[in-house]
Design an enzyme around this catalytic site. Structure first.
Site, mmCIF file in Angstrom:
data_model
loop_
_atom_site.group_PDB
_atom_site.id
_atom_site.type_symbol
_atom_site.label_atom_id
_atom_site.label_comp_id
_atom_site.label_asym_id
_atom_site.label_seq_id
_atom_site.Cartn_x
_atom_site.Cartn_y
_atom_site.Cartn_z
ATOM 1 N NE ARG A 124 -3.631 -2.356 2.327
ATOM 2 C CZ ARG A 124 -4.433 -2.754 3.288
ATOM 3 N NH1 ARG A 124 -4.596 -2.020 4.366
ATOM 4 N NH2 ARG A 124 -5.081 -3.901 3.191
ATOM 5 C CB SER B 199 -7.961 -2.070 3.108
ATOM 6 O OG SER B 199 -8.881 -2.502 4.045
ATOM 7 C CG HIS B 200 -8.580 0.683 6.600
ATOM 8 N ND1 HIS B 200 -7.907 -0.501 6.361
ATOM 9 C CD2 HIS B 200 -7.756 1.433 7.342
ATOM 10 C CE1 HIS B 200 -6.726 -0.447 6.955
ATOM 11 N NE2 HIS B 200 -6.604 0.713 7.551
ATOM 12 C CG ASP C 188 -12.985 -2.106 4.633
ATOM 13 O OD1 ASP C 188 -13.815 -2.917 4.165
ATOM 14 O OD2 ASP C 188 -11.767 -2.366 4.721
ATOM 15 C CG ASP D 139 -10.906 -4.138 1.146
ATOM 16 O OD1 ASP D 139 -11.246 -3.495 2.156
ATOM 17 O OD2 ASP D 139 -10.118 -5.094 1.200
ATOM 18 C CG ASP E 292 -11.323 -6.469 4.202
ATOM 19 O OD1 ASP E 292 -11.608 -5.274 4.431
ATOM 20 O OD2 ASP E 292 -10.159 -6.864 3.996
ATOM 21 N NE ARG E 293 -9.854 -2.711 8.247
ATOM 22 C CZ ARG E 293 -8.963 -2.113 9.008
ATOM 23 N NH1 ARG E 293 -9.342 -1.117 9.804
ATOM 24 N NH2 ARG E 293 -7.703 -2.457 8.985
ATOM 25 C CB THR F 255 -2.082 -7.800 13.793
ATOM 26 O OG1 THR F 255 -2.374 -7.501 15.143
ATOM 27 C CG2 THR F 255 -2.868 -6.883 12.877
ATOM 28 C CD GLU G 56 -7.137 -9.465 12.183
ATOM 29 O OE1 GLU G 56 -5.998 -9.204 12.547
ATOM 30 O OE2 GLU G 56 -7.519 -9.366 11.006
ATOM 31 C CB SER H 202 -8.341 -4.135 12.831
ATOM 32 O OG SER H 202 -8.229 -5.462 12.337
ATOM 33 C CE LYS I 28 -10.249 -7.008 7.844
ATOM 34 N NZ LYS I 28 -8.949 -7.083 7.194
#
Ligand code: G16
Length: 559
Positions: free
Chosen positions: A23, A115-116, A287, A289, A291-292, A356, A375, A377, A388
């Site tokens: 990233r 991601s986020h 988020d 993508d 996954d969160r 993590t 997690e 997160s 996730k």
């Protein structure tokens, strides 16, 4: 017929994947051959199986996804890949990629996401490789990709391939004497079909429409302008009969509309306020993508991710998927509060604590020892995929709510009464200068290893904590015995309370310090986490001298 061109290149420094992929700022990826180098390194790390293989390609719709999809198509063709499955317009959520890899048994997939992290030309982009089990590449693969990137001298590309990813369908090319196929697929269909197998959609639909209580259960689902928009529309509106008022920000935007697509109390404050001020029973945000997830109840009652995991672990019997597969073990990342451990102990299930990073759950799932994990997160998921899965978590919660006919808050109160409560908070100090943060971690580790630290007392707010254990967490994978060292500084006190400090592995510039605080109460369960944990937070700040090193009085985000 198109032909392969070999282009000379030079290595770039720093193409080392972090917690989940490479990233960096968009401008870094825009440097000449930077992206090409990394894609070639991914393919080279798979050199024994790349020729004739199939890969899945897609991303979260952020700025640069389409351009990089085009580069991947051309470089994959240059390296003998036989077929790519590409999401329409380059759109695929991270859990959807994981599912497609597994369903179509491909060699793996390339996920384009940071991601986020915020998107747009001045923000972040990311590239991640997922293996044939559908999960993020483990450390040995990402280390190999990095090593290859440091010595790369050429990449292979077929510049003449013109491939549009706007329309669903198959496009065939001849590269030398090989066939190369790009199949553009519906971004949501396979995933939605899978969710319909996993969950009882009619039961969730009946909950949303009023069900037994005959009072509609009002949800507000927020895609934060990220990739989940089309999935939310297909699932909540088309399948579950929710209305346009039940969903928000469901069109993926290249810059997420300026939002920071991280579903927590700070960056999803919009959703929190809407639920607080409206007539909603349930809110969820995802988020960039997909996954969160963040889950809240009526009046924006917040469910910590650690509690969310524990509650779901205790109610998996309500989900058809687990009725079929049975429930194997549970797992959490080390900084995640131990609420789920109590559920595992009560149910007599194996419980694992990993570093993590979702990649550490994959082996346990593949070995048939892990059903549900999470997690702190904002990640929750199961062995239905190897990532996730934000939407899965929201549907799992709605399944539990439909089965129990309780409110979110009632479920939590009941849970804490039965198991006690792990009060938990996380303080994030985002984008601090790197050097002082590294020094802080080194000094703290030294202090933790010094004689007399174990056994020392630390006081604040009338409470005294005595250090029982102080270490830098390391993990031996029970399946393949691989070792992950230095995964976070952990101070455990005699009463079981914990302070954990680590540097984030997902930022694109500077250092983000994460401070995790966790403390268990058997019966005093209805207090405010910030009040309960204030003395321990103060002790953490004293021991680490975090404010001195970061120059920050206040965290950027409190969870
Ligand atoms: C990634 C990983 C997660 C991890 C998270 C936290 O999440 O997939 O498993 O918990 O990073 O990372 P850090 O604390 O190092 O910033 P995501 O959603 O960014 O892919």
């Amino acid at each position: 017929m198109a032909s392969v061109v070999t282009v000379s290149t030079k290595p770039y420094e720093g193409q080392k994947p972090g917690t989940s992929g490479l990233r960096k700022k968009v401008k870094v990826f825009l440097q000449e051959n930077y992206t090409e180098n990394f894609i070639q390194s991914i393919l080279d790390a798979n050199k024994d199986s790349i020729v004739g293989s199939t890969l899945v390609v897609g991303g979260d719709g952020r700025y640069l996804v389409k351009e990089v999809v085009d580069k991947i198509i051309k470089i994959a063709a240059g390296n003998g890949v036989a077929k790519l499955l590409v999401g329409q317009n380059g759109i695929l959520s991270t859990p959807a990629v994981s599912h497609l890899i597994r369903k179509y048994k491909t060699l793996g997939g390339i996920v384009l996401t940071a991601s986020h992290n915020p998107g747009g030309i001045n923000n972040d982009f990311g590239i991640k490789f997922n293996c044939s089990n559908g999960g993020p590449a483990p450390d040995n693969t990402t280390n190999e990709i990095y090593k290859l990137s440091t010595a790369i001298s050429e990449y292979k590309i077929v510049p003449d391939i013109q491939c549009s990813v706007e329309k669903i369908g198959v496009q065939k090319f001849k590269v030398g004497d090989r066939d190369f196929v790009v199949e553009v697929i519906d971004s949501v269909k396979d995933y939605v079909d899978y969710m319909k197998e996993i969950f009882d959609f009619p039961k969730i639909k009946s909950l949303l429409q009023g069900g037994e209580k005959n009072k509609p259960f009002n949800v507000l689902i927020d895609s934060m302008n990220g990739v989940t928009g089309p999935y939310v529309k297909a699932i909540f509106i088309d399948e579950l009969g929710a209305s346009e008022e039940n969903v928000r920000r469901i069109v993926p935007l290249e810059d997420f509309g300026g939002a920071h697509p991280d579903p927590n109390l700070t960056y999803a404050a919009d959703l929190v306020n809407a639920v607080k001020n409206g007539d909603y029973d349930f809110g969820a945000a995802f988020d960039g993508d997909g996954d969160r997830n963040m889950i809240i109840g009526r009046d924006a009652f917040f469910v910590t991710p650690s509690d969310s995991l524990a509650v779901l672990a205790n109610h998996l019997q309500h989900i058809p998927y687990f009725q079929k597969t049975g429930v194997k073990g549970f797992a959490r990342s080390m900084p995640t509060a131990a609420a789920v451990d109590r559920v595992a102990a009560a149910a007599g299930k194996e419980m694992f604590q990993v570093p993590t990073g979702w990649k550490y759950f994959g082996n346990l799932m593949d070995a048939g020892r892990l059903s549900l994990c999470g997690e702190e997160s904002f990640g929750t998921g199961s062995d239905h995929v190897r990532e996730k899965d934000g939407l899965w978590a929201a549907l799992a919660w709605l399944s539990v709510l439909a089965a129990t006919q309780l409110s979110v808050q009632e479920i939590l109160s009941q849970h804490w009464k039965q198991f006690g409560r792990n009060y938990f908070t996380r303080y994030d100090y985002e984008e601090c200068p790197s050097d002082p943060c590294n020094e802080m971690m080194q000094e703290l580790e030294k202090k933790m290893g010094s004689s007399g630290f174990v056994g020392s007392s630390h006081s604040s707010g009338g409470k005294t904590y005595v250090v029982a254990v102080a270490d830098n967490f390391s993990y031996i994978d029970p399946v393949d015995q691989s070792v992950a060292m230095k995964q976070g500084l952990r101070i455990v006190f005699e009463d079981g309370s914990r302070i954990v400090l680590r540097l984030s592995g997902t930022g694109s510039s500077g250092a983000t310090v994460r401070l995790y605080i966790d403390s268990y109460e058997a019966s005093d369960v209805l207090g405010s986490a910030q009040e309960k944990l204030a003395p321990l937070i103060d002790v953490a700040l004293q021991i680490s001298q975090l404010q001195k090193y970061t120059g920050r009085d206040q965290p950027t985000v409190i969870t």
